[in-house]
Scaffold this motif. Structure first.
Motif: not given
Length: 244
Positions: A33-37, A134, A136, A154, A57-58
């Protein structure tokens, strides 16, 4: 995360093609998987100077708090302490906000006492984007607490587990490639709060031996390298405070 509050026990290691090939032979790949922090702190680092790490995170908020100081961790089992980190992980937003406010209150109290003894000449606040970076939902609490994003990257991750029970049950191995050119491996055991940490340390040590890992010094994580490269002043303060 399996729970809103648990302790992550982790050992980092140098990642290379041989390790990945070995994992493909002896473990089960559970996905890539790929994720962005995005990591947040106050401009004067009230959280990270107390080894508290707030990240998005995501789109999901997580807070990592050291369970003991680095100095305390070296007492009793110095070799294991050097190689493994222990952080309480909180993933419930209300609990995160409560803990962040608590840590910041303590930090502001310490700073006020220090400033009375040694007055501080305030420098300009760094121009770093915060809540708007961010998306969210309602992130007004970030602006209220003056929390800004100080790191963003990422990661491409490939994860493995070992089947069965015993020494390797509950062990996960992640191979991470960050978009700033750093690759690192992590052996991780997630321990429900209040349960046995020593069992997790033994499992990590057993897995490390199976992978043929050597060396007796802690390997830098992604954040260590990111700060060293892109935020040297922040990195120097964390080194001075014995956080890194």
């Amino acid at each position: 995360m399996e729970s809103t509050m648990s302790v992550e026990v982790e050992r980092k290691f140098v990642c290379d093609a041989d390790i990945q090939k070995q994992l493909e032979e002896i473990a089960v790949c559970i996905g890539q998987k790929q994720f962005q922090d995005k990591y947040f702190d106050t401009p004067d680092f009230l959280l990270t100077l107390r080894d508290v790490w707030l990240r998005c995170r995501q789109g999901c908020w997580e807070l990592k708090c050291a369970t003991v100081t680095k100095a305390e961790d070296r007492v009793g089992e110095p070799q294991k302490a050097e190689l493994c980190s222990r952080y309480q992980e909180i993933t419930n937003l209300s609990q995160i906000q409560l803990k962040v406010r608590e840590v910041m209150k303590e930090g502001n109290g310490e700073k006020k006492t220090a400033n009375q003894t040694h007055p501080v000449v305030h420098q300009d606040t760094p121009k770093t984007e915060g809540a708007k970076n961010c998306p969210t939902g309602n992130e007004s609490w970030l602006m209220e607490l003056n929390l800004v994003c100080f790191a963003e990257f990422t990661t491409q991750r490939c994860s493995f587990t070992f089947g069965g029970e015993g020494d390797e049950s509950g062990v996960r191995v992640d191979l991470d490639q960050a978009d700033f050119g750093y690759c690192v491996g992590e052996i991780e055991v997630l321990v429900p709060k209040g349960e046995d940490i020593q069992s997790a340390l033994r499992k990590i040590e057993k897995t490390a031996q199976r992978l043929g890992l050597s060396g007796h010094q802690r390997v830098q994580g992604k954040m260590d390298v990111y700060l060293q490269r892109y935020c040297p002043e922040h990195y120097a303060k964390l080194l001075s405070a014995h956080i890194l």
